[in-house]
Design a protein around this motif. Structure first.
Motif, short mmCIF file in Angstrom:
data_model
loop_
_atom_site.label_atom_id
_atom_site.label_comp_id
_atom_site.label_asym_id
_atom_site.label_seq_id
_atom_site.Cartn_x
_atom_site.Cartn_y
_atom_site.Cartn_z
N ALA A 31 37.65 -17.92 11.77
CA ALA A 31 38.36 -17.91 13.05
C ALA A 31 38.42 -16.28 13.58
O ALA A 31 38.69 -15.27 12.59
CB ALA A 31 39.83 -18.28 12.68
N ALA A 32 38.42 -16.01 14.80
CA ALA A 32 38.58 -14.67 15.35
C ALA A 32 40.13 -14.39 15.10
O ALA A 32 40.93 -15.32 15.04
CB ALA A 32 37.96 -14.51 16.90
N GLN B 188 48.86 -5.36 16.60
CA GLN B 188 50.11 -5.85 16.06
C GLN B 188 49.97 -7.26 15.43
O GLN B 188 50.64 -8.33 15.80
CB GLN B 188 51.02 -5.99 17.40
N ASN B 189 49.08 -7.19 14.35
CA ASN B 189 48.80 -8.43 13.86
C ASN B 189 48.76 -8.17 12.42
O ASN B 189 47.69 -8.48 11.71
CB ASN B 189 47.31 -9.28 14.20
N VAL B 190 49.60 -7.80 11.69
CA VAL B 190 49.62 -7.50 10.24
C VAL B 190 49.49 -8.44 9.39
O VAL B 190 49.22 -8.45 8.29
CB VAL B 190 51.08 -6.60 10.02
N SER B 191 49.84 -9.88 10.05
CA SER B 191 49.82 -11.15 9.10
C SER B 191 48.50 -11.67 9.00
O SER B 191 48.10 -12.52 8.50
CB SER B 191 50.88 -12.02 9.65
N LYS B 192 47.60 -10.84 9.99
CA LYS B 192 46.36 -11.42 10.00
C LYS B 192 45.89 -13.03 10.50
O LYS B 192 45.24 -13.60 10.13
CB LYS B 192 45.40 -11.13 8.75
N ALA B 193 47.13 -13.38 11.34
CA ALA B 193 47.08 -14.66 12.01
C ALA B 193 45.70 -14.84 12.78
O ALA B 193 45.21 -13.88 13.48
CB ALA B 193 48.18 -14.91 12.66
N SER B 194 45.21 -15.98 12.90
CA SER B 194 43.98 -16.10 13.83
C SER B 194 44.56 -16.65 15.08
O SER B 194 45.29 -17.36 15.45
CB SER B 194 43.40 -17.54 13.03
N SER B 195 43.47 -16.40 16.03
CA SER B 195 43.34 -16.72 17.23
C SER B 195 43.10 -18.55 17.34
O SER B 195 42.13 -18.77 16.48
CB SER B 195 42.16 -16.08 18.26
N PRO B 196 43.68 -19.24 18.13
CA PRO B 196 43.45 -20.59 17.69
C PRO B 196 42.23 -20.97 18.70
O PRO B 196 41.79 -22.00 18.68
CB PRO B 196 44.69 -21.10 18.65
N TYR B 197 41.71 -20.12 19.40
CA TYR B 197 40.70 -20.61 20.35
C TYR B 197 39.28 -20.06 20.19
O TYR B 197 38.33 -20.62 20.89
CB TYR B 197 41.27 -20.04 21.80
N GLU B 198 39.23 -18.95 19.32
CA GLU B 198 37.92 -18.40 19.28
C GLU B 198 37.22 -18.39 17.69
O GLU B 198 38.23 -18.31 16.80
CB GLU B 198 37.93 -17.03 19.86
#
Length: 242
Positions: A170-171, A176-186
Motif C-alpha cells: 500500500a502506498a 503528517q503521517n506518523v502512524s504510517k497509515a496507508s492510502s486506501p486507493y493506491e
C-alpha cells in the motif's frame, strides 16, 4: 293410580330430554390452536446494508474514518475473496491478498466491487524499483474518491510481510503521517530482483503477485517524465477471480 303413573312417566321423559339438550348446548367444540408461521429472517446483503447507510447519510461518503475499522472488519467477513486480476494492455497480473492484513484486504475488495479502479492508471513507474497504480488525472477518479471517502487505513505491520520482488503493498502519504497509515486507493508492486527492504515497516505489504511478473517488468520499461509518470497512460482494471 294409572293416571298418576302416566304423569310421572311423562315428567321423567321430559326432564331427561331437557338435560340432554342442555348438555348438548353447553358442550363447546374445541377450536384448534392457530400458530402463526414466521418467515425466516433474511440476512441482508452487503448492497442492502450499504443502501441503508446511504439513507442515513445521503450526502456523505460510503466510508468514514470514525467507523472504518468496524465497517471494514464486517465487510471482510462478508466478502472473503482474496484473489484479483489486474488487467492492462501489457497483459494480466494475478495477485493473492493476505488474510492476515484484514483491513487492507477488505478495503481492496471493497474498491474492486465498487468499480473504483476502472479508468485508473499505473501512474508511477520506477524501473528496477516499483510500479504504482490506482490513480489518474481524470475527473472521474476524484469523483469516485469523494463518493467512497477520504480516510486512511491503519498499518498492519504485525503480519510481518516483507518487500520482496512481487510484493503487493500500500502506498501512503508522507506528510503528517506518523502512524504510517496507508492510502486506501493506491498500491505498488515491487519489481526489483533484490526487493525493496528499506520499505519494510514503512508500508503495509498485503498481497503478492502469483502470476504476471513478466507484465510488471514490461510496464517498468516504459518511458516516463521527470515525475516518473508514464508518457503514455497505462490504464488498468481489476476484477475478482476464483
Amino acid at each position: 293410580m294409572t293416571r298418576y303413573l302416566f304423569i310421572l312417566f311423562t315428567f321423567l321423559i321430559f326432564t331427561s330430554c331437557e338435560d340432554r339438550k342442555s348438555a348438548s348446548e353447553n358442550t363447546e367444540t374445541p377450536t384448534p390452536e392457530v400458530t402463526e408461521k414466521k418467515e425466516p429472517v433474511k440476512e441482508k446483503t452487503t448492497k442492502e446494508k450499504e443502501a441503508e447507510k446511504r439513507k442515513k447519510r445521503p450526502e456523505g461518503p460510503l466510508l468514514v474514518q470514525e467507523e472504518l475499522i468496524p465497517e471494514l472488519t464486517e465487510y471482510g467477513k462478508e466478502n472473503p475473496e482474496d484473489k484479483v486480476r489486474i488487467k492492462t494492455r501489457f497483459g494480466d497480473i494475478d495477485v493473492e491478498l493476505f488474510h492476515d492484513t484484514p483491513l487492507h484486504r477488505a478495503n481492496f475488495i471493497f474498491l474492486v466491487k465498487h468499480d473504483y479502479f476502472d479508468d485508473t492508471f499505473f501512474h508511477r513507474v520506477a524501473e528496477g524499483f516499483v510500479v504504482q497504480g490506482g490513480n489518474s488525472d481524470l475527473p472521474s477518479t476524484n469523483k469516485k474518491r469523494h463518493y467512497i471517502g477520504d480516510y486512511l487505513i491503519p498499518s498492519e505491520f504485525d503480519a510481518g510481510h516483507k518487500h520482496v520482488r512481487g510484493a503487493f503493498s500500500a502506498a501512503k502519504y508522507a506528510e503528517q503521517n506518523v502512524s504510517k497509515a496507508s492510502s486506501p486507493y493506491e498500491f505498488f508492486i515491487v519489481q526489483s530482483e533484490t526487493g525493496a527492504h528499506h520499505l519494510d515497516n514503512e508500508h503495509t505489504v498485503f498481497g503478492r503477485v502469483t502470476d504476471g511478473m513478466d507484465v510488471v517488468d514490461s510496464i517498468a520499461q516504459v518511458k516516463v517524465d521527470q515525475g516518473e509518470w508514464p508518457l503514455q497512460n497505462i490504464y488498468l482494471d481489476v476484477e475478482i477471480i476464483e
